[in-house]
Scaffold this active site. Structure first.
Site, PDB file in Angstrom:
ATOM      1  N   TYR A   1       0.818  -1.216   0.000  1.00 38.34           N
ATOM      2  CA  TYR A   1       0.000   0.000   0.000  1.00 38.34           C
ATOM      3  C   TYR A   1       0.852   1.266   0.000  1.00 38.34           C
ATOM      4  O   TYR A   1       0.339   2.358  -0.256  1.00 38.34           O
ATOM      5  CB  TYR A   1      -0.940   0.031   1.220  1.00 38.34           C
ATOM      6  CG  TYR A   1      -1.961  -1.088   1.262  1.00 38.34           C
ATOM      7  CD1 TYR A   1      -2.150  -1.938   0.171  1.00 38.34           C
ATOM      8  CD2 TYR A   1      -2.730  -1.304   2.391  1.00 38.34           C
ATOM      9  CE1 TYR A   1      -3.074  -2.973   0.220  1.00 38.34           C
ATOM     10  CE2 TYR A   1      -3.666  -2.335   2.440  1.00 38.34           C
ATOM     11  CZ  TYR A   1      -3.825  -3.167   1.349  1.00 38.34           C
ATOM     12  OH  TYR A   1      -4.738  -4.183   1.401  1.00 38.34           O
TER      13      TYR A   1
ATOM     14  N   ASP B   1      -2.470 -18.130   2.476  1.00 48.15           N
ATOM     15  CA  ASP B   1      -3.653 -18.824   1.938  1.00 48.15           C
ATOM     16  C   ASP B   1      -4.135 -19.878   2.936  1.00 48.15           C
ATOM     17  O   ASP B   1      -5.336 -20.039   3.171  1.00 48.15           O
ATOM     18  CB  ASP B   1      -3.372 -19.430   0.555  1.00 48.15           C
ATOM     19  CG  ASP B   1      -1.977 -20.005   0.418  1.00 48.15           C
ATOM     20  OD1 ASP B   1      -1.160 -19.831   1.344  1.00 48.15           O
ATOM     21  OD2 ASP B   1      -1.686 -20.647  -0.611  1.00 48.15           O
TER      22      ASP B   1
ATOM     23  N   ASP C   1     -10.222  -8.437   8.605  1.00 55.67           N
ATOM     24  CA  ASP C   1     -11.658  -8.368   8.288  1.00 55.67           C
ATOM     25  C   ASP C   1     -12.296  -9.753   8.373  1.00 55.67           C
ATOM     26  O   ASP C   1     -13.419  -9.899   8.861  1.00 55.67           O
ATOM     27  CB  ASP C   1     -11.874  -7.792   6.886  1.00 55.67           C
ATOM     28  CG  ASP C   1     -11.994  -6.270   6.924  1.00 55.67           C
ATOM     29  OD1 ASP C   1     -11.725  -5.691   7.991  1.00 55.67           O
ATOM     30  OD2 ASP C   1     -12.363  -5.665   5.900  1.00 55.67           O
TER      31      ASP C   1
END
Ligand code: NAD
Length: 361
Positions: A146, A227, A255
């Site tokens: 980011y 994963d 989240d």
């Protein structure tokens, strides 16, 4: 102990929920003989109304001089508020980015805890949640994909976009140290999440985390590919204590972890820098749809205040007392509207704060 706390009530339900958290902190002060002084500052839409910007330099400076910041939430109804008719860097949420950057808050902690009383809100099957789960996601907040170099360009008539993921060993070390020190206050287990089978940045991440682990011989370290971690969180969340990971993986996994608790009004969070200083806030937003109605759930903010006691003030006993009071009030059947269950007794924001404060022992 004297604690200097900057409060940022913000917008929407922010002032209502911060008021309840201060009520609970005041009760802690009374029972355990501490004094907390609050200095309120404006951020978000209310600061735009007053000063034309979402965060003033003075407000940031006041926050910097405090021991900790307690934030409600900022922002309004995005589709229907004058605060959004301006450039993105002048909108309410720009205040959040500015304060995180200005205070160098690189470590974000989000707990995911399943209360037995609210287990029906959890979307996972009972045989998976078993006796519940109690984990925290420790996410690096200021590096990685980011914040890397990015560009979009045309190459031989074809559009191409590039984002880069860079971490240096110092950035990895400081977040790893935070994760291990927080594990020492919990069940002493760290799962470090990466993609070391593919990414160079993950291989460096793993190497540095292993170096830091040597300073914490009591903490058990496991590595897990991201994963696999995404699957394990919904297959067996009870196996995790502290999950340590980089920015983008942490964005997604935190989240996912909060969704499996099922109750947005219950989720606390903390963002820390290299010292004891931290910014504490609920994971939810300003909920403009229910603002001013005395129906918002203040528990996420009250639990964020408990994190403040534990991580900024080293008051573990007092933090435990707040968490125990929340547990007791839920066990006694009290619920705000968002977590109402059959047979529960519905209360408003202010009454929920009163009940939790009364149960501080
Ligand atoms: P939101 O989290 O504010 O609300 C989502 C839904 O959850 C709404 O129905 C709301 O009523 C409910 N809800 C949220 N918190 C609750 C609580 N404590 N008790 C009971 N119900 C609760 O998310 P949104 O609607 O997407 O965003 C609203 C505003 O908040 C926007 O301006 C957004 O940008 C801002 N926002 C701010 C932050 C922050 O300050 N850290 C974070 C997320 C969103």
């Amino acid at each position: 102990m004297d604690g200097k706390i900057v409060t940022i009530p913000g917008d929407g339900i922010g002032p209502e929920i911060v008021r309840e958290a201060c009520k609970v902190l005041d009760k802690i002060g009374k029972v355990y003989r501490h004094s907390f002084q609050y200095t309120p500052v404006l951020m978000g839409g209310c600061s735009i109304d007053e000063y034309g910007v979402p965060l003033t330099d003075e407000a940031l400076e006041t926050a910097r001089k405090s021991d900790a910041v307690l934030l409600g939430a900022v922002g309004g109804d995005v589709g229907n508020s004058r605060w959004y008719d301006v450039a993105p860097d002048l909108r309410p949420e720009a205040g959040l980015l500015a304060i995180r950057k200005g205070l160098n808050l690189f470590a974000n902690i989000r707990p995911a805890y399943l209360y037995g009383e609210l287990a029906d809100a959890c979307p996972l099957k009972k045989e998976i949640t078993g006796s519940g789960f109690d984990l925290v996601i420790m996410r690096e907040l200021t590096g990685g994909l980011y914040f890397g170099e990015r560009h979009t360009r045309e190459v031989n008539g074809v559009m191409e976009a590039t984002d880069t993921l860079t971490y240096n060993e110092n950035e990895i070390r400081r977040i790893a140290v935070k994760a291990f020190s927080i594990a020492m206050k919990r069940r002493k287990q760290v799962v470090s999440v990466d993609k070391a089978n593919v990414l160079d940045s993950s291989r460096l991440w793993r190497k540095v985390v292993e170096e830091v682990a040597k300073d914490y011989p009591e903490v058990e370290l496991r590595h897990m590919l991201v994963d696999n971690c995404a699957m394990q969180l919904v297959m067996n969340p009870g196996q995790f204590d502290v999950v340590l990971t980089e920015n983008m993986f942490g964005d997604i996994l935190s989240d996912e972890a909060s969704m499996i608790t099922g109750s947005i009004g219950m989720l606390s969070s903390a963002s820390l820098n290299e010292t004891k200083f931290g910014l504490y806030e609920p994971s939810h937003g300003s909920a403009p749809d229910i603002a001013g109605k005395d129906i918002a759930n203040p528990i996420a903010t009250i639990l964020s205040a408990a994190m403040m006691l534990r991580y900024s003030f080293d008051l573990d006993k007092e933090a435990n007392a707040v968490e125990a009071a929340v547990q007791k009030v839920l066990t006694d059947g009290f619920r705000t509207a968002d977590i109402m269950t059959a047979g529960g007794r519905q209360v408003g924001t202010s009454e929920m704060g009163d009940l939790i404060a009364e149960n501080i022992k």
